[in-house]
Scaffold this motif. Structure first.
Motif, PDB file in Angstrom:
ATOM      1  N   SER A   1       0.813  -1.221   0.000  1.00 18.67           N
ATOM      2  CA  SER A   1       0.000   0.000   0.000  1.00 18.67           C
ATOM      3  C   SER A   1       0.843   1.267   0.000  1.00 18.67           C
ATOM      4  N   ILE A   2       0.219   2.346  -0.482  1.00 17.00           N
ATOM      5  CA  ILE A   2       0.735   3.696  -0.296  1.00 17.00           C
ATOM      6  C   ILE A   2      -0.209   4.398   0.675  1.00 17.00           C
ATOM      7  N   ILE A   3       0.353   4.966   1.721  1.00 13.58           N
ATOM      8  CA  ILE A   3      -0.432   5.631   2.753  1.00 13.58           C
ATOM      9  C   ILE A   3      -0.132   7.131   2.715  1.00 13.58           C
ATOM     10  N   ILE A   4      -1.172   7.927   2.883  1.00 14.39           N
ATOM     11  CA  ILE A   4      -1.025   9.379   2.876  1.00 14.39           C
ATOM     12  C   ILE A   4      -1.277   9.928   4.276  1.00 14.39           C
ATOM     13  N   SER A   5      -0.460  10.908   4.666  1.00  9.49           N
ATOM     14  CA  SER A   5      -0.720  11.644   5.900  1.00  9.49           C
ATOM     15  C   SER A   5      -0.121  13.034   5.772  1.00  9.49           C
ATOM     16  N   GLU A   6      -0.488  13.914   6.696  1.00 11.02           N
ATOM     17  CA  GLU A   6       0.044  15.274   6.734  1.00 11.02           C
ATOM     18  C   GLU A   6       0.480  15.593   8.161  1.00 11.02           C
ATOM     19  N   HIS A   7       1.308  16.620   8.309  1.00 11.39           N
ATOM     20  CA  HIS A   7       1.799  16.963   9.644  1.00 11.39           C
ATOM     21  C   HIS A   7       1.102  18.174  10.239  1.00 11.39           C
ATOM     22  N   GLY A   8       0.190  18.816   9.497  1.00 11.51           N
ATOM     23  CA  GLY A   8      -0.599  19.899  10.058  1.00 11.51           C
ATOM     24  C   GLY A   8       0.199  21.155  10.352  1.00 11.51           C
ATOM     25  N   THR A   9      -0.434  22.078  11.080  1.00 10.92           N
ATOM     26  CA  THR A   9       0.201  23.368  11.362  1.00 10.92           C
ATOM     27  C   THR A   9       0.608  23.536  12.825  1.00 10.92           C
ATOM     28  N   ASP A  10       0.188  22.624  13.686  1.00  8.51           N
ATOM     29  CA  ASP A  10       0.572  22.708  15.102  1.00  8.51           C
ATOM     30  C   ASP A  10       1.962  22.095  15.264  1.00  8.51           C
ATOM     31  N   ARG A  11       2.944  22.912  15.580  1.00  9.54           N
ATOM     32  CA  ARG A  11       4.323  22.443  15.660  1.00  9.54           C
ATOM     33  C   ARG A  11       4.804  22.303  17.109  1.00  9.54           C
ATOM     34  N   SER A  12       3.890  22.110  18.045  1.00  9.96           N
ATOM     35  CA  SER A  12       4.299  21.880  19.429  1.00  9.96           C
ATOM     36  C   SER A  12       5.100  20.579  19.492  1.00  9.96           C
ATOM     37  N   PRO A  13       6.150  20.534  20.308  1.00 14.95           N
ATOM     38  CA  PRO A  13       7.049  19.369  20.329  1.00 14.95           C
ATOM     39  C   PRO A  13       6.324  18.045  20.563  1.00 14.95           C
ATOM     40  N   GLU A  14       5.353  18.024  21.471  1.00 17.41           N
ATOM     41  CA  GLU A  14       4.653  16.778  21.769  1.00 17.41           C
ATOM     42  C   GLU A  14       3.903  16.247  20.553  1.00 17.41           C
ATOM     43  N   LYS A  15       3.202  17.137  19.848  1.00 18.61           N
ATOM     44  CA  LYS A  15       2.407  16.696  18.700  1.00 18.61           C
ATOM     45  C   LYS A  15       3.289  16.303  17.519  1.00 18.61           C
ATOM     46  N   VAL A  16       4.321  17.091  17.273  1.00 18.26           N
ATOM     47  CA  VAL A  16       5.249  16.755  16.190  1.00 18.26           C
ATOM     48  C   VAL A  16       5.890  15.395  16.442  1.00 18.26           C
ATOM     49  N   SER A  17       6.277  15.143  17.689  1.00 22.38           N
ATOM     50  CA  SER A  17       6.891  13.866  18.047  1.00 22.38           C
ATOM     51  C   SER A  17       5.941  12.700  17.774  1.00 22.38           C
ATOM     52  N   LYS A  18       4.675  12.855  18.143  1.00 17.79           N
ATOM     53  CA  LYS A  18       3.707  11.776  17.934  1.00 17.79           C
ATOM     54  C   LYS A  18       3.399  11.573  16.451  1.00 17.79           C
ATOM     55  N   ILE A  19       3.304  12.667  15.703  1.00 15.00           N
ATOM     56  CA  ILE A  19       3.038  12.568  14.260  1.00 15.00           C
ATOM     57  C   ILE A  19       4.147  11.789  13.567  1.00 15.00           C
ATOM     58  N   PHE A  20       5.400  12.150  13.855  1.00 10.59           N
ATOM     59  CA  PHE A  20       6.503  11.496  13.158  1.00 10.59           C
ATOM     60  C   PHE A  20       6.794  10.097  13.706  1.00 10.59           C
ATOM     61  N   SER A  21       6.473   9.851  14.954  1.00  9.79           N
ATOM     62  CA  SER A  21       6.577   8.497  15.488  1.00  9.79           C
ATOM     63  C   SER A  21       5.590   7.581  14.783  1.00  9.79           C
ATOM     64  N   THR A  22       4.382   8.078  14.561  1.00  7.79           N
ATOM     65  CA  THR A  22       3.374   7.304  13.829  1.00  7.79           C
ATOM     66  C   THR A  22       3.846   7.007  12.413  1.00  7.79           C
ATOM     67  N   MET A  23       4.379   8.027  11.755  1.00 10.13           N
ATOM     68  CA  MET A  23       4.859   7.832  10.386  1.00 10.13           C
ATOM     69  C   MET A  23       5.985   6.805  10.332  1.00 10.13           C
ATOM     70  N   GLN A  24       6.887   6.870  11.292  1.00  9.40           N
ATOM     71  CA  GLN A  24       7.988   5.909  11.329  1.00  9.40           C
ATOM     72  C   GLN A  24       7.465   4.486  11.487  1.00  9.40           C
ATOM     73  N   LYS A  25       6.491   4.316  12.375  1.00 12.62           N
ATOM     74  CA  LYS A  25       5.954   2.968  12.613  1.00 12.62           C
ATOM     75  C   LYS A  25       5.246   2.433  11.375  1.00 12.62           C
ATOM     76  N   ILE A  26       4.554   3.298  10.669  1.00 10.56           N
ATOM     77  CA  ILE A  26       3.868   2.853   9.455  1.00 10.56           C
ATOM     78  C   ILE A  26       4.872   2.504   8.361  1.00 10.56           C
ATOM     79  N   LEU A  27       5.922   3.313   8.221  1.00  9.75           N
ATOM     80  CA  LEU A  27       6.964   3.005   7.236  1.00  9.75           C
ATOM     81  C   LEU A  27       7.645   1.671   7.538  1.00  9.75           C
ATOM     82  N   ARG A  28       7.772   1.346   8.827  1.00 13.69           N
ATOM     83  CA  ARG A  28       8.459   0.116   9.216  1.00 13.69           C
ATOM     84  C   ARG A  28       7.567  -1.110   9.125  1.00 13.69           C
TER      85      ARG A  28
END
Length: 280
Positions: A159-186
């Motif tokens: 599959s190809i999965i689409i996601s976006e990182h949004g406009t809220d750049r608070s450290p906690e949210k950015v960390s969770k967004i990219f952690s999710t992306m990493q897990k999906i890529l893996r």
């Protein structure tokens, strides 16, 4: 027998195309940029002008006071986001404003129509590509005049999965967004993508170019039209926790089937967002 909402649907297609022409022309001129909630949440004069054109046209066609409107720019200026049983238009005049500002070629006009809080049709005009996605409940989904459907892939590894990182750049949210992306890529998946416009992302799922799109932090005007298009193309909508999809929740997984959606949901790190219909 009366074909209910057909007139509204056909007019929405016309209005979306006209709005897209305004956006394309504006893109050739100087673009004056302002910010909304933060330094990366952009708005231009074109956003405001196009929303006024769309709402003005709809009011003129169907009568002042007969329909309700939820528009991105109106809400950003303080108008409450109230979703009632009345006939309601949900509008994003320029979905992908940051793309528009930078000349990145994915910008969409998104217009949806709901009655009794049920979405009846959706129109997404990807105006730089000149692609008109549209769907009415019970009538199928189309790109221009060609019927579209979601892919039949059930293997998440294909599959190809689409996601976006949004406009809220608070450290906690950015960390969770990219952690999710990493897990999906893996998992692994074939790829992780993002066009920069939620409406276009949903249409890519609907036409089978991607198996799923998920995001936390999107707004109802970003996705309302796409919801109808995905459903009519054979796809599904869920909350990021696997529960029932709620248009006002700002949390969504759209996918070609439940197998793919459920697998993605296992990897999503959820964070809190304020509902669109929350009292201010």
């Amino acid at each position: 027998m009366c074909d209910q909402w057909k007139e509204e649907f056909e007019y929405a297609v016309q209005v979306a195309r006209a709005a897209g022409a305004v956006i394309r022309k504006a893109g050739e001129c100087e673009i004056k940029v302002q910010t909304k909630s933060c330094a990366v949440d952009l708005v231009t004069q074109t956003d405001d002008r196009v929303e006024k054109i769309i709402i003005g046209s709809l009011k003129e066609q169907f009568g002042e006071g007969t329909h309700c409107f939820i528009g991105e720019e109106s809400v950003s200026k303080g108008k409450p986001c109230v979703f009632t049983d009345k006939p309601t238009w949900i509008i994003d005049p320029v979905d992908g404003t940051t793309n528009f500002v930078h000349g990145f070629p994915f910008v969409a006009v998104s217009i949806a129509f709901a009655v009794n809080k049920k979405l009846e049709f959706g129109v997404v005009y990807s105006c730089i590509e000149d692609k008109m996605y549209k769907a009415r409940k019970g009538h199928g989904a189309f790109c221009d005049d060609e019927q579209i459907q979601v892919s039949d892939v059930k293997d998440i590894n294909k599959s190809i999965i689409i996601s976006e990182h949004g406009t809220d750049r608070s450290p906690e949210k950015v960390s969770k967004i990219f952690s999710t992306m990493q897990k999906i890529l893996r998992i692994p998946v074939h790829g992780l993508r993002g066009s920069g416009t939620a409406a276009t992302n949903m249409c890519l799922v609907a036409c089978g170019a991607s198996e799923a799109f998920f995001e936390i932090g999107i707004h109802c005007w970003d996705i309302a039209a796409g919801v109808v298009i995905v459903r009519e193309a054979g796809g599904i909508l869920l909350d990021v926790d696997g529960g029932e999809f709620d248009l006002m929740s700002r949390r969504m997984v759209s996918a070609n089937n439940k197998t793919i959606a459920d697998r993605i949901i296992k990897e999503i790190e959820i964070f809190e967002v304020v509902r669109d219909d929350a009292e201010i």
